[in-house]
Design an enzyme around this catalytic site. Structure first.
Site, PDB file in Angstrom:
ATOM      1  N   GLU A  38      36.046  38.595  49.046  1.00  0.00           N
ATOM      2  CA  GLU A  38      36.319  39.545  47.942  1.00  0.00           C
ATOM      3  C   GLU A  38      35.853  40.965  48.286  1.00  0.00           C
ATOM      4  O   GLU A  38      35.375  41.712  47.441  1.00  0.00           O
ATOM      5  CB  GLU A  38      35.749  39.027  46.620  1.00  0.00           C
ATOM      6  CG  GLU A  38      36.413  37.693  46.274  1.00  0.00           C
ATOM      7  CD  GLU A  38      36.399  37.316  44.816  1.00  0.00           C
ATOM      8  OE1 GLU A  38      36.243  38.207  43.978  1.00  0.00           O
ATOM      9  OE2 GLU A  38      36.587  36.114  44.537  1.00  0.00           O
ATOM     10  N   ILE A  58      42.180  30.755  52.042  1.00  0.00           N
ATOM     11  CA  ILE A  58      42.415  30.711  50.602  1.00  0.00           C
ATOM     12  C   ILE A  58      41.523  29.666  49.922  1.00  0.00           C
ATOM     13  O   ILE A  58      41.642  28.469  50.170  1.00  0.00           O
ATOM     14  CB  ILE A  58      43.916  30.434  50.291  1.00  0.00           C
ATOM     15  CG1 ILE A  58      44.799  31.488  50.983  1.00  0.00           C
ATOM     16  CG2 ILE A  58      44.165  30.389  48.780  1.00  0.00           C
ATOM     17  CD1 ILE A  58      44.518  32.947  50.618  1.00  0.00           C
ATOM     18  N   THR A  59      40.632  30.175  49.056  1.00  0.00           N
ATOM     19  CA  THR A  59      39.749  29.300  48.277  1.00  0.00           C
ATOM     20  C   THR A  59      40.597  28.484  47.302  1.00  0.00           C
ATOM     21  O   THR A  59      41.549  29.011  46.721  1.00  0.00           O
ATOM     22  CB  THR A  59      38.727  30.156  47.486  1.00  0.00           C
ATOM     23  OG1 THR A  59      38.064  31.013  48.396  1.00  0.00           O
ATOM     24  CG2 THR A  59      37.719  29.291  46.754  1.00  0.00           C
ATOM     25  N   ILE A  93       9.145  30.415  54.307  1.00  0.00           N
ATOM     26  CA  ILE A  93       8.087  29.870  53.444  1.00  0.00           C
ATOM     27  C   ILE A  93       8.005  28.349  53.595  1.00  0.00           C
ATOM     28  O   ILE A  93       6.918  27.768  53.645  1.00  0.00           O
ATOM     29  CB  ILE A  93       8.331  30.277  51.960  1.00  0.00           C
ATOM     30  CG1 ILE A  93       8.112  31.780  51.795  1.00  0.00           C
ATOM     31  CG2 ILE A  93       7.438  29.483  51.003  1.00  0.00           C
ATOM     32  CD1 ILE A  93       8.584  32.357  50.461  1.00  0.00           C
ATOM     33  N   GLY A 153      42.910  41.387  56.204  1.00  0.00           N
ATOM     34  CA  GLY A 153      41.712  40.948  55.482  1.00  0.00           C
ATOM     35  C   GLY A 153      41.198  42.127  54.681  1.00  0.00           C
ATOM     36  O   GLY A 153      41.624  42.366  53.551  1.00  0.00           O
ATOM     37  N   GLY A 161      36.494  40.169  40.054  1.00  0.00           N
ATOM     38  CA  GLY A 161      36.101  39.083  40.962  1.00  0.00           C
ATOM     39  C   GLY A 161      34.760  39.376  41.615  1.00  0.00           C
ATOM     40  O   GLY A 161      33.938  38.477  41.822  1.00  0.00           O
ATOM     41  N   ARG A 162      34.546  40.648  41.917  1.00  0.00           N
ATOM     42  CA  ARG A 162      33.300  41.032  42.601  1.00  0.00           C
ATOM     43  C   ARG A 162      32.076  40.817  41.717  1.00  0.00           C
ATOM     44  O   ARG A 162      30.984  40.548  42.216  1.00  0.00           O
ATOM     45  CB  ARG A 162      33.422  42.477  43.094  1.00  0.00           C
ATOM     46  CG  ARG A 162      34.366  42.542  44.281  1.00  0.00           C
ATOM     47  CD  ARG A 162      34.872  43.910  44.656  1.00  0.00           C
ATOM     48  NE  ARG A 162      35.862  43.754  45.729  1.00  0.00           N
ATOM     49  CZ  ARG A 162      36.727  44.688  46.110  1.00  0.00           C
ATOM     50  NH1 ARG A 162      36.717  45.859  45.514  1.00  0.00           N
ATOM     51  NH2 ARG A 162      37.591  44.451  47.084  1.00  0.00           N
ATOM     52  N   GLU A 186      45.508  37.620  54.859  1.00  0.00           N
ATOM     53  CA  GLU A 186      46.449  37.108  55.863  1.00  0.00           C
ATOM     54  C   GLU A 186      45.784  37.177  57.231  1.00  0.00           C
ATOM     55  O   GLU A 186      44.771  37.867  57.380  1.00  0.00           O
ATOM     56  CB  GLU A 186      47.706  37.986  55.882  1.00  0.00           C
ATOM     57  CG  GLU A 186      48.464  37.972  54.572  1.00  0.00           C
ATOM     58  CD  GLU A 186      49.785  38.735  54.649  1.00  0.00           C
ATOM     59  OE1 GLU A 186      50.027  39.426  55.664  1.00  0.00           O
ATOM     60  OE2 GLU A 186      50.566  38.617  53.694  1.00  0.00           O
TER      61      GLU A 186
HETATM   62  N1  CAA Z   1      40.456  49.420  41.588  1.00  0.00           N
HETATM   63  C1  CAA Z   1      41.626  49.904  41.115  1.00  0.00           C
HETATM   64  N2  CAA Z   1      42.557  50.472  41.936  1.00  0.00           N
HETATM   65  C2  CAA Z   1      42.265  50.546  43.249  1.00  0.00           C
HETATM   66  C3  CAA Z   1      41.064  50.042  43.784  1.00  0.00           C
HETATM   67  C4  CAA Z   1      40.138  49.461  42.889  1.00  0.00           C
HETATM   68  N3  CAA Z   1      38.975  48.962  43.326  1.00  0.00           N
HETATM   69  N4  CAA Z   1      41.072  50.243  45.122  1.00  0.00           N
HETATM   70  C5  CAA Z   1      42.211  50.851  45.416  1.00  0.00           C
HETATM   71  N5  CAA Z   1      42.948  51.025  44.289  1.00  0.00           N
HETATM   72  C6  CAA Z   1      44.250  51.683  44.160  1.00  0.00           C
HETATM   73  C7  CAA Z   1      44.137  53.125  44.643  1.00  0.00           C
HETATM   74  O1  CAA Z   1      43.762  53.989  43.574  1.00  0.00           O
HETATM   75  C8  CAA Z   1      45.534  53.437  45.134  1.00  0.00           C
HETATM   76  O2  CAA Z   1      46.353  53.760  44.031  1.00  0.00           O
HETATM   77  P1  CAA Z   1      47.452  54.977  44.108  1.00  0.00           P
HETATM   78  O3  CAA Z   1      48.608  54.429  44.856  1.00  0.00           O
HETATM   79  O4  CAA Z   1      47.780  55.267  42.659  1.00  0.00           O
HETATM   80  O5  CAA Z   1      46.808  56.129  44.804  1.00  0.00           O
HETATM   81  C9  CAA Z   1      46.005  52.088  45.677  1.00  0.00           C
HETATM   82  O6  CAA Z   1      45.175  51.081  45.068  1.00  0.00           O
HETATM   83  C10 CAA Z   1      45.885  51.972  47.190  1.00  0.00           C
HETATM   84  O7  CAA Z   1      44.528  52.169  47.525  1.00  0.00           O
HETATM   85  P2  CAA Z   1      44.029  53.017  48.755  1.00  0.00           P
HETATM   86  O8  CAA Z   1      44.945  54.172  49.002  1.00  0.00           O
HETATM   87  O9  CAA Z   1      42.588  53.309  48.500  1.00  0.00           O
HETATM   88  O10 CAA Z   1      44.205  51.960  49.930  1.00  0.00           O
HETATM   89  P3  CAA Z   1      43.365  51.805  51.250  1.00  0.00           P
HETATM   90  O11 CAA Z   1      44.194  50.989  52.136  1.00  0.00           O
HETATM   91  O12 CAA Z   1      42.863  53.116  51.742  1.00  0.00           O
HETATM   92  O13 CAA Z   1      42.031  50.992  50.814  1.00  0.00           O
HETATM   93  C11 CAA Z   1      40.807  49.066  50.051  1.00  0.00           C
HETATM   94  C12 CAA Z   1      42.054  49.940  49.929  1.00  0.00           C
HETATM   95  C13 CAA Z   1      39.821  49.498  48.982  1.00  0.00           C
HETATM   96  C14 CAA Z   1      40.132  49.119  51.393  1.00  0.00           C
HETATM   97  C15 CAA Z   1      41.398  47.667  49.767  1.00  0.00           C
HETATM   98  O14 CAA Z   1      42.314  47.326  50.782  1.00  0.00           O
HETATM   99  C16 CAA Z   1      40.363  46.579  49.629  1.00  0.00           C
HETATM  100  O15 CAA Z   1      39.721  46.444  48.596  1.00  0.00           O
HETATM  101  N6  CAA Z   1      40.213  45.738  50.696  1.00  0.00           N
HETATM  102  C17 CAA Z   1      39.433  44.530  50.600  1.00  0.00           C
HETATM  103  C18 CAA Z   1      40.318  43.386  50.197  1.00  0.00           C
HETATM  104  C19 CAA Z   1      39.562  42.252  49.617  1.00  0.00           C
HETATM  105  O16 CAA Z   1      38.629  42.424  48.841  1.00  0.00           O
HETATM  106  N7  CAA Z   1      39.985  41.047  49.962  1.00  0.00           N
HETATM  107  C20 CAA Z   1      39.421  39.897  49.417  1.00  0.00           C
HETATM  108  C21 CAA Z   1      40.378  38.770  49.541  1.00  0.00           C
HETATM  109  S1  CAA Z   1      40.401  37.752  48.138  1.00  0.00           S
HETATM  110  C22 CAA Z   1      39.160  36.624  48.344  1.00  0.00           C
HETATM  111  O17 CAA Z   1      38.298  36.734  49.156  1.00  0.00           O
HETATM  112  C23 CAA Z   1      39.217  35.586  47.305  1.00  0.00           C
HETATM  113  C24 CAA Z   1      38.560  34.309  47.612  1.00  0.00           C
HETATM  114  O18 CAA Z   1      39.236  33.350  47.929  1.00  0.00           O
HETATM  115  C25 CAA Z   1      37.127  34.123  47.330  1.00  0.00           C
END
Ligand code: CAA
Length: 380
Positions: A363, A157-158, A337, A131, A242-243, A127
């Protein structure tokens, strides 16, 4: 320990390589310049089974493993990183999420058509103010009994306009923080859903990236993906897979850079010999090739762990972090190169540099991958 592709995986690689050379290469520069979505090519990729590779054949998928997906994506991205991201989002973020968490009715209605590429999907988490900080969802999904009323805006949004099915994350119970977020399936023609402007991007210009606006969009509860309040965790679990896709896209960009550089270095002469005979160029090629092999092993490892139903959160983040870094390096070196030719469009490598940059951002940025990796290290 055997690090070798199976016969089936090798066939997938050859098919993808052949398709990319034959169908994606001819107009890739024009599509980049004019921001043209590869509609016809994506539909052919669907016919080849590339749009729902890991989906069970009973839902029209290819029934293949994640390693096959990774090798196919590398070959597609080697030629056209825009087509690769469309493929990655549809496979990893939409089909996988629907197959894993969807109801039978949702799979029948949406997955079957998504898996063949007949329709495309989009994953709507980001949003304007959410991000990296993805728990701060401002889009709301008010509980109205038998349906949710969705309001808000999504950004970057892709497949924003080319999709027909959107997985949208929205907050229902703010007091529960991330445990109040729901994942909802929204169709393109729903009342109150407006596709915003198309972004004029630096790279992956063949893919269409849009903002989306939701104004009192009525979503039946039967369109919720996963349990009530499970939306955020579902997004995280989907993004782990996705990663692996984006890591493979970055790997493909890097190997494309190496292939073009090897070819050019063997043809171009300077100071009475081909530039491949100069040590300055040889060292660059050696560094690129070593980094690419390391990135490929990380991608294959993450894919292999996923196929073994083991935890792959850390390995997927490592693969994405490393592959996106080395893709940037490979593109910079490939331009160097190629010299002056590298700086103009006909030689492809300047596009690779522009395409590589996004792999460090979407992602989960490089910095987010480091957070994910270090958290996994510290909890174990
Ligand atoms: N796998 C599984 N569960 C996960 C996880 C993961 N990688 N990361 C977090 N969680 C879970 C946590 O365990 C936690 O669970 P509980 O409530 O049971 O404790 C819950 O999710 C909340 O997580 P956090 O407390 O860690 O939250 P946070 O705010 O501190 O951090 C973050 C989370 C890892 C930073 C997350 O916000 C994140 O990954 N941010 C990046 C977002 C992203 O990748 N966006 C991409 C957009 S999509 C896109 O780009 C698509 C496209 O079009 C190409």
């Amino acid at each position: 320990m055997v690090i070798e592709l199976t016969e089936e995986q090798r066939i997938v690689r050859e098919t993808a390589r052949d398709f990319a050379q034959r169908e994606l290469l001819p107009e890739v520069i024009e599509r980049d310049e004019k921001q043209m979505f590869p509609k016809e090519q994506i539909s052919k990729m669907g016919e080849l089974g590339f749009m729902g590779m890991m989906v069970d054949p009973k839902y029209n998928g290819g029934g293949m493993d994640t390693v096959s997906y990774v090798v196919a994506l590398e070959e597609i991205a080697k030629v056209d990183a825009s087509a690769a991201v469309v493929m990655s989002v549809n496979n990893s973020l939409v089909c996988w999420g629907l197959e894993k968490y969807g109801t039978e009715e949702q799979k029948e209605k949406y997955l079957k058509r998504l898996a063949t590429g007949e329709i495309l999907g989009a994953f709507c988490l980001s949003e304007p103010e959410a991000g990296s900080d993805a728990t701060s969802q401002k889009t709301t999904a008010e509980d109205k009994g038998d349906h949710y009323l969705v309001n808000g805006t999504k950004n970057w949004i892709t497949n924003g306009n080319s999709a027909s099915v959107y997985i949208v994350f929205a907050q229902t119970n703010p007091e529960l923080k991330h445990n109040g977020i729901n994942a909802l399936i929204i169709e393109k023609d729903q009342e109150g859903f407006v596709i915003g402007r198309k972004e004029n991007k630096m790279g992956i210009r063949g893919s269409d990236t849009h903002s989306l606006m939701f104004s009192d969009v009525k979503v039946p509860k039967s369109n919720r993906l996963g349990d009530e309040g499970f939306g955020f965790k579902l997004a995280m679990k989907i993004l782990n897979g996705g990663r692996i896709g984006i890591a493979s896209q970055a790997l493909g960009i890097a190997s494309g850079c190496l292939e073009l550089s090897l070819k050019y270095a063997k043809e171009r002469k300077a100071f009475g010999k081909t530039i491949s005979q100069h040590q300055a160029i040889q060292f660059k090629l050696a560094e690129m090739a070593t980094q690419i092999e390391a990135a490929r092993l990380l991608c294959w490892q993450a894919a292999f762990l996923k196929d073994q139903h083991k935890n792959y959160t850390k390995e997927a983040a490592m693969a994405k972090y490393f592959a996106s870094e080395i893709a940037m390096n490979a593109a910079v070196e490939a331009i160097q190169i190629h010299g002056g030719y590298g700086y103009v469009k006909e030689f492809h490598v300047e596009r690779f540099l522009r395409d590589a940059k996004i792999t460090q951002i979407y992602e989960g940025t490089t910095e987010i991958q480091k957070i994910v990796i270090s958290r996994e290290l510290l909890i174990n």
